[in-house]
Motif scaffolding. Sequence first.
Motif, PDB file in Angstrom:
ATOM      1  N   VAL A   9       0.878  -1.170   0.000  1.00  0.00           N
ATOM      2  CA  VAL A   9       0.000   0.000   0.000  1.00  0.00           C
ATOM      3  C   VAL A   9       0.913   1.216   0.000  1.00  0.00           C
ATOM      4  O   VAL A   9       1.683   1.417   0.931  1.00  0.00           O
ATOM      5  CB  VAL A   9      -0.935   0.034   1.221  1.00  0.00           C
ATOM      6  N   LYS A  10       0.842   2.025  -1.045  1.00  0.00           N
ATOM      7  CA  LYS A  10       1.789   3.118  -1.236  1.00  0.00           C
ATOM      8  C   LYS A  10       1.094   4.478  -1.185  1.00  0.00           C
ATOM      9  O   LYS A  10       0.087   4.685  -1.851  1.00  0.00           O
ATOM     10  CB  LYS A  10       2.506   2.948  -2.575  1.00  0.00           C
ATOM     11  N   LEU A  11       1.661   5.374  -0.390  1.00  0.00           N
ATOM     12  CA  LEU A  11       1.161   6.749  -0.289  1.00  0.00           C
ATOM     13  C   LEU A  11       2.216   7.693  -0.851  1.00  0.00           C
ATOM     14  O   LEU A  11       3.387   7.639  -0.452  1.00  0.00           O
ATOM     15  CB  LEU A  11       0.875   7.115   1.164  1.00  0.00           C
ATOM     16  N   ALA A  69      -1.755  14.245  -3.662  1.00  0.00           N
ATOM     17  CA  ALA A  69      -1.582  13.042  -2.849  1.00  0.00           C
ATOM     18  C   ALA A  69      -2.264  11.882  -3.555  1.00  0.00           C
ATOM     19  O   ALA A  69      -3.378  12.029  -4.077  1.00  0.00           O
ATOM     20  CB  ALA A  69      -2.176  13.233  -1.457  1.00  0.00           C
ATOM     21  N   GLU A  70      -1.596  10.733  -3.595  1.00  0.00           N
ATOM     22  CA  GLU A  70      -2.169   9.530  -4.200  1.00  0.00           C
ATOM     23  C   GLU A  70      -1.932   8.328  -3.291  1.00  0.00           C
ATOM     24  O   GLU A  70      -0.869   8.204  -2.661  1.00  0.00           O
ATOM     25  CB  GLU A  70      -1.566   9.259  -5.581  1.00  0.00           C
ATOM     26  N   LEU A 109      -6.422  -0.933  -6.563  1.00  0.00           N
ATOM     27  CA  LEU A 109      -7.296   0.168  -6.164  1.00  0.00           C
ATOM     28  C   LEU A 109      -6.469   1.409  -5.888  1.00  0.00           C
ATOM     29  O   LEU A 109      -5.323   1.320  -5.424  1.00  0.00           O
ATOM     30  CB  LEU A 109      -8.091  -0.208  -4.907  1.00  0.00           C
ATOM     31  N   GLY A 110      -7.047   2.586  -6.177  1.00  0.00           N
ATOM     32  CA  GLY A 110      -6.320   3.816  -5.941  1.00  0.00           C
ATOM     33  C   GLY A 110      -7.235   5.008  -5.775  1.00  0.00           C
ATOM     34  O   GLY A 110      -8.424   4.955  -6.089  1.00  0.00           O
ATOM     35  N   ASN A 131     -10.060   4.989  -8.481  1.00  0.00           N
ATOM     36  CA  ASN A 131      -9.890   4.117  -9.642  1.00  0.00           C
ATOM     37  C   ASN A 131      -9.736   2.670  -9.221  1.00  0.00           C
ATOM     38  O   ASN A 131      -9.355   2.362  -8.086  1.00  0.00           O
ATOM     39  CB  ASN A 131      -8.687   4.572 -10.472  1.00  0.00           C
ATOM     40  N   ALA A 132     -10.033   1.775 -10.132  1.00  0.00           N
ATOM     41  CA  ALA A 132      -9.881   0.334  -9.924  1.00  0.00           C
ATOM     42  C   ALA A 132      -9.495  -0.323 -11.243  1.00  0.00           C
ATOM     43  O   ALA A 132     -10.017   0.044 -12.300  1.00  0.00           O
ATOM     44  CB  ALA A 132     -11.169  -0.285  -9.385  1.00  0.00           C
ATOM     45  N   THR A 133      -8.585  -1.273 -11.175  1.00  0.00           N
ATOM     46  CA  THR A 133      -8.165  -2.034 -12.355  1.00  0.00           C
ATOM     47  C   THR A 133      -8.103  -3.517 -11.996  1.00  0.00           C
ATOM     48  O   THR A 133      -7.516  -3.890 -10.978  1.00  0.00           O
ATOM     49  CB  THR A 133      -6.782  -1.577 -12.853  1.00  0.00           C
ATOM     50  N   TYR A 134      -8.700  -4.338 -12.845  1.00  0.00           N
ATOM     51  CA  TYR A 134      -8.693  -5.782 -12.595  1.00  0.00           C
ATOM     52  C   TYR A 134      -7.910  -6.479 -13.699  1.00  0.00           C
ATOM     53  O   TYR A 134      -8.153  -6.252 -14.892  1.00  0.00           O
ATOM     54  CB  TYR A 134     -10.117  -6.336 -12.555  1.00  0.00           C
TER      55      TYR A 134
END
Length: 406
Positions: free
Chosen positions: A216-218, A241-242, A252-253, A283-286
């Motif tokens: 999990v990256k901030l 900020a992301e 997820l982001g 956002n979400a990517t599968y």
Amino acid sequence: MKKSLVLAMAMALGVTASAYAANPFSDVPAGHWAYDSVNKLAAAGVIDGYGDATFGGDKLMTRYEMAQIVAKAMAKGANVDKLAAEFADELDTLGVRVANLEKKADAVKITGEVRYHYADHDTKIKGKDGNENKLRSRIWFNGAINDDWTYTGMIQNEQNFDNDDGDEDTDFQRAYINGKLGGVKVQGGRYNLKVAEGNVYDNRFDGIQAAYGKDVKLTVGYGEADPGNHKGSKADEVWYAELGGKISSLSLGAGYYDFKDIGRGENLTAAASGKDQEIWQVNATYAFDKNFKLGAMYLNGDKDGYTGSDDDGYVVTASYKGAKASQPGSWGIVAKYYDQGGASYVDHTMNGLADSMTGKGFEGYSIFANYAFAKNIVGQVEWYDLDGKDDSEDAETLWAQLLFTF
């Protein structure tokens, strides 16, 4: 990974032993074709088999077993740059600093890219139709300051073949440092900032950012949006900020971006000049498998100052494979659908957005296809079909490029 890979390492590693020890492995007899290589690595302490006097050459290795071998080779002073990069995560887990190897390489590395692109624009806006025909060259410099910090710089040259004068421009486009402060990764200087996958901003940026975390990256940053002499959006003060993470095949982001006192660069409309703009996105990517991915992003911006335009929007992306410069014959395709209000972006990444749409919003689609013709030679074709939100313009663009890297 087969144990036979270790045998190929023997010559590449350059490991030597003062004298061969007695045969350490019962399953590698003296007459075996790999006897010399295996015995050489064993004598140097790089490999030690399975502890039962066997080498197990027909067995598969785990990445951690291979990383242990690379670590031992590094300790012996072997030149294993590519292997160290491949197994960097495993080596980090083992407590081996890849930087210890990197500092033995040249102090400064020089790389580059040359891109030729041709674009055919067809819009309703008077004076906006026409072609682009340009060559862009970039030379990158990367130097190690110490074990934890590096410096990167980039010089860019652009040649415009659209007129008889052959306009040419050369300038220093990037200059920044990267390093670590404890567990925090830091980047500062003049770098390229691409946020929200380029759907909010993708251009030159003067500032500093810090990133923490792995699974999990901030990432947080502050600075000034400044495209220089090139067209694009400016902002005197920017906060961003992301946050992103991954659960199995689902990524997820989310992100928040605050642009203050926005100005427009060369050839762009002033629809949002002098305005402040706050945007957030999720956002979400599968990943259905290693080749096919499907993603969606929702964006929402501050509508104040964007009369007649939506304040939110979304982007849907489907991608299959992708060309890799190191793999001739590799290819990929990407399709996107956009529906973004003027308040949901500042400086979009796409090559097909009409300048007059900046600050007004647009909807439409794009399709990219890329192919690696040879090692370090990749071509890409892009098609855009976009409509302005105020129904006053539309834009169709064919963009083709050929990229050489070295």
